[in-house]
Design a protein around this motif. Structure first.
Motif, PDB file in Angstrom:
ATOM      1  N   SER A 161       0.932  -1.199  -0.070  1.00 30.16           N
ATOM      2  CA  SER A 161       0.005  -0.001  -0.024  1.00 30.16           C
ATOM      3  C   SER A 161       0.978   1.087  -0.194  1.00 30.16           C
ATOM      4  O   SER A 161       0.549   2.360  -0.471  1.00 30.16           O
ATOM      5  CB  SER A 161      -0.878   0.041   1.229  1.00 30.16           C
ATOM      6  OG  SER A 161      -0.043  -0.089   2.275  1.00 30.16           O
ATOM      7  N   LYS A 214      -5.637  -7.201 -11.518  1.00 27.36           N
ATOM      8  CA  LYS A 214      -5.815  -6.137 -10.682  1.00 27.36           C
ATOM      9  C   LYS A 214      -4.911  -4.828 -10.917  1.00 27.36           C
ATOM     10  O   LYS A 214      -5.493  -3.760 -10.442  1.00 27.36           O
ATOM     11  CB  LYS A 214      -5.702  -6.786  -9.066  1.00 27.36           C
ATOM     12  CG  LYS A 214      -6.370  -7.722  -8.941  1.00 27.36           C
ATOM     13  CD  LYS A 214      -7.842  -7.410  -8.984  1.00 27.36           C
ATOM     14  CE  LYS A 214      -9.006  -8.482  -8.487  1.00 27.36           C
ATOM     15  NZ  LYS A 214     -10.169  -8.076  -8.872  1.00 27.36           N
ATOM     16  N   SER A 217      -7.453  -3.264 -13.074  1.00 18.83           N
ATOM     17  CA  SER A 217      -8.801  -2.833 -12.552  1.00 18.83           C
ATOM     18  C   SER A 217      -8.917  -2.279 -11.123  1.00 18.83           C
ATOM     19  O   SER A 217      -9.883  -1.608 -10.695  1.00 18.83           O
ATOM     20  CB  SER A 217      -9.918  -4.110 -13.039  1.00 18.83           C
ATOM     21  OG  SER A 217      -9.250  -4.970 -12.069  1.00 18.83           O
ATOM     22  N   ASP A 218      -8.118  -2.771 -10.112  1.00 19.64           N
ATOM     23  CA  ASP A 218      -8.201  -2.402  -8.648  1.00 19.64           C
ATOM     24  C   ASP A 218      -6.857  -2.702  -8.071  1.00 19.64           C
ATOM     25  O   ASP A 218      -6.607  -3.778  -7.450  1.00 19.64           O
ATOM     26  CB  ASP A 218      -9.127  -3.467  -8.149  1.00 19.64           C
ATOM     27  CG  ASP A 218      -9.511  -3.309  -6.806  1.00 19.64           C
ATOM     28  OD1 ASP A 218      -9.066  -2.231  -6.299  1.00 19.64           O
ATOM     29  OD2 ASP A 218      -9.973  -4.075  -6.262  1.00 19.64           O
ATOM     30  N   GLU A 220      -5.597  -1.609  -5.441  1.00 22.86           N
ATOM     31  CA  GLU A 220      -5.652  -1.859  -3.974  1.00 22.86           C
ATOM     32  C   GLU A 220      -5.735  -3.103  -3.579  1.00 22.86           C
ATOM     33  O   GLU A 220      -5.486  -3.498  -2.455  1.00 22.86           O
ATOM     34  CB  GLU A 220      -6.652  -0.807  -3.570  1.00 22.86           C
ATOM     35  CG  GLU A 220      -6.562   0.826  -3.701  1.00 22.86           C
ATOM     36  CD  GLU A 220      -6.660   1.262  -5.176  1.00 22.86           C
ATOM     37  OE1 GLU A 220      -7.253   0.498  -6.085  1.00 22.86           O
ATOM     38  OE2 GLU A 220      -6.632   2.533  -5.107  1.00 22.86           O
ATOM     39  N   ALA A 221      -6.400  -3.888  -4.527  1.00 24.64           N
ATOM     40  CA  ALA A 221      -6.684  -5.342  -3.943  1.00 24.64           C
ATOM     41  C   ALA A 221      -5.445  -6.131  -3.875  1.00 24.64           C
ATOM     42  O   ALA A 221      -5.373  -6.985  -2.859  1.00 24.64           O
ATOM     43  CB  ALA A 221      -7.657  -6.074  -5.203  1.00 24.64           C
ATOM     44  N   GLN A 224      -3.932  -6.072  -0.083  1.00 28.78           N
ATOM     45  CA  GLN A 224      -4.430  -6.723   0.961  1.00 28.78           C
ATOM     46  C   GLN A 224      -3.432  -7.716   1.624  1.00 28.78           C
ATOM     47  O   GLN A 224      -3.421  -8.099   2.631  1.00 28.78           O
ATOM     48  CB  GLN A 224      -5.721  -7.547   0.434  1.00 28.78           C
ATOM     49  CG  GLN A 224      -5.450  -8.658  -0.628  1.00 28.78           C
ATOM     50  CD  GLN A 224      -6.655  -9.333  -0.824  1.00 28.78           C
ATOM     51  OE1 GLN A 224      -7.288 -10.157  -0.134  1.00 28.78           O
ATOM     52  NE2 GLN A 224      -6.850  -8.914  -2.163  1.00 28.78           N
ATOM     53  N   ARG A 248       1.595   1.900 -11.351  1.00 28.47           N
ATOM     54  CA  ARG A 248      -0.084   2.135 -11.576  1.00 28.47           C
ATOM     55  C   ARG A 248      -0.506   3.254 -10.638  1.00 28.47           C
ATOM     56  O   ARG A 248      -1.306   3.849 -11.241  1.00 28.47           O
ATOM     57  CB  ARG A 248      -0.492   0.821 -11.077  1.00 28.47           C
ATOM     58  CG  ARG A 248      -2.172   0.856 -11.288  1.00 28.47           C
ATOM     59  CD  ARG A 248      -2.715   0.993 -12.780  1.00 28.47           C
ATOM     60  NE  ARG A 248      -3.994   0.877 -12.703  1.00 28.47           N
ATOM     61  CZ  ARG A 248      -4.802   2.151 -12.474  1.00 28.47           C
ATOM     62  NH1 ARG A 248      -4.527   3.275 -12.372  1.00 28.47           N
ATOM     63  NH2 ARG A 248      -6.326   2.074 -12.679  1.00 28.47           N
ATOM     64  N   GLU A 254      -9.143   5.309 -14.420  1.00 29.17           N
ATOM     65  CA  GLU A 254      -9.136   3.842 -15.088  1.00 29.17           C
ATOM     66  C   GLU A 254      -8.236   4.059 -16.141  1.00 29.17           C
ATOM     67  O   GLU A 254      -7.806   5.237 -16.658  1.00 29.17           O
ATOM     68  CB  GLU A 254     -10.368   3.776 -15.689  1.00 29.17           C
ATOM     69  CG  GLU A 254     -11.504   3.550 -14.642  1.00 29.17           C
ATOM     70  CD  GLU A 254     -13.022   3.309 -15.223  1.00 29.17           C
ATOM     71  OE1 GLU A 254     -12.988   3.481 -16.592  1.00 29.17           O
ATOM     72  OE2 GLU A 254     -13.974   2.960 -14.432  1.00 29.17           O
TER      73      GLU A 254
END
Length: 280
Positions: A161, A214, A217-218, A220-221, A224, A248, A254
């Motif tokens: 993170s 990810k 698209s994501d 932050e995933a 985890q 990224r 997006e």
């Protein structure tokens, strides 16, 4: 104002540099790997970026275990390479971009990051192999480069993170730089791999492809997972996804995945390559 035109993920495996030096690109072992890059080279030739912000990790050429900054930014007018013992020929000097480098440093410090500033630094294969892959025959001489190193060798390392947030702050700095420049981002390093120890040679294609999904698209995933959990899933060097996250993070909103490929194993490493374009 400066504009981020895209982001590229790529491996920086030393054996790739040796293969290019020896003209082995069409050998069966390497053919599928090198076939990935011509479309990205064509995109770079078409877009003609002025600056490449290159996220990499130093493997001991300049930042060894006795002195290991978490985040380090090159602010030099030129960067040399040296023989690291892998058999890669040193490449000609890389031109820096000092004005934007210092702008990024000042922005980071104003936004609660404290990077190490490097005004005299040699760059290792983490930086030079991606440059020669994307700009073969030393054509990277036509672009200015800002090398940004993230610690992926000695614990404690930055949390995923934190690397993502680091990239977001750098992206903000680039967008508020008052020069009409086109900037491309390079997130380097392999996906799942481990070079030594009992788990040497580990690959996890399912997790690698999940991470590539990810990153688009994501991102932050991915955060985890702790660094220890990343090592459990993909080997000791899976933590190099920090450079992908930082790349990224630089891109707001997006992205369009213009190209993707995945090849394994090359030197016991999973190679993932993506070309990401910011959506308007």
């Amino acid at each position: 104002m400066a504009k981020i035109i895209g982001g590229i993920t790529t491996a920086h495996i030393p054996a790739i540099g040796v293969a290019m030096d020896k003209g082995l690109e069409n050998e069966p072992y390497y053919r599928d790997l090198f076939a990935i890059y011509p479309p990205i080279r064509e995109w770079l030739e078409e877009e003609k970026p002025d600056i490449a912000v290159l996220f990499y990790n130093d493997h001991g050429l300049e930042m060894f275990l006795d002195k290991k900054p978490t985040f380090a930014i090159g602010c030099a007018p030129e960067y040399e390479n040296a023989d690291e013992g892998w058999g890669i020929k040193p490449i000609p000097p890389v031109t820096g971009e000092t004005e934007l480098s210092w702008h990024i440093v000042n922005h980071l410090i104003e936004n609660d990051f404290d990077p190490t500033v490097c005004q005299d630094i040699k760059v290792d294969h983490g930086a030079t192999v991606p440059l020669t892959l994307l700009w073969p025959n030393f054509t990277y001489k036509g672009i200015k480069v800002i090398p940004i190193s993230i610690n992926c060798e000695r614990h404690p390392m930055p949390k995923p993170s934190r690397s993502l947030a680091f990239g977001k702050a750098i992206g903000d700095a680039i967008r508020c730089w008052d020069k009409d420049s086109k900037v491309v981002l390079l997130g380097t390093g392999g996906l799942s791999h481990q070079l030594d120890g009992p788990r040497a040679g580990i690959l996890n294609a399912e997790f690698d492809n999940w991470c590539m999904d990810k990153i688009v698209s994501d991102p932050e995933a991915i955060c985890q997972y702790s660094n220890v959990e990343l090592v459990e899933k993909g080997g000791a060097q899976m933590v190099e996804i920090a450079m992908w996250l930082a790349m990224r993070g630089c891109i707001e909103g997006e992205v369009e995945e213009r190209m993707r490929n995945y090849v394994s194993p090359i030197s016991n490493t999973a190679v993932g390559v993506q070309l990401l374009i910011p959506k308007d």
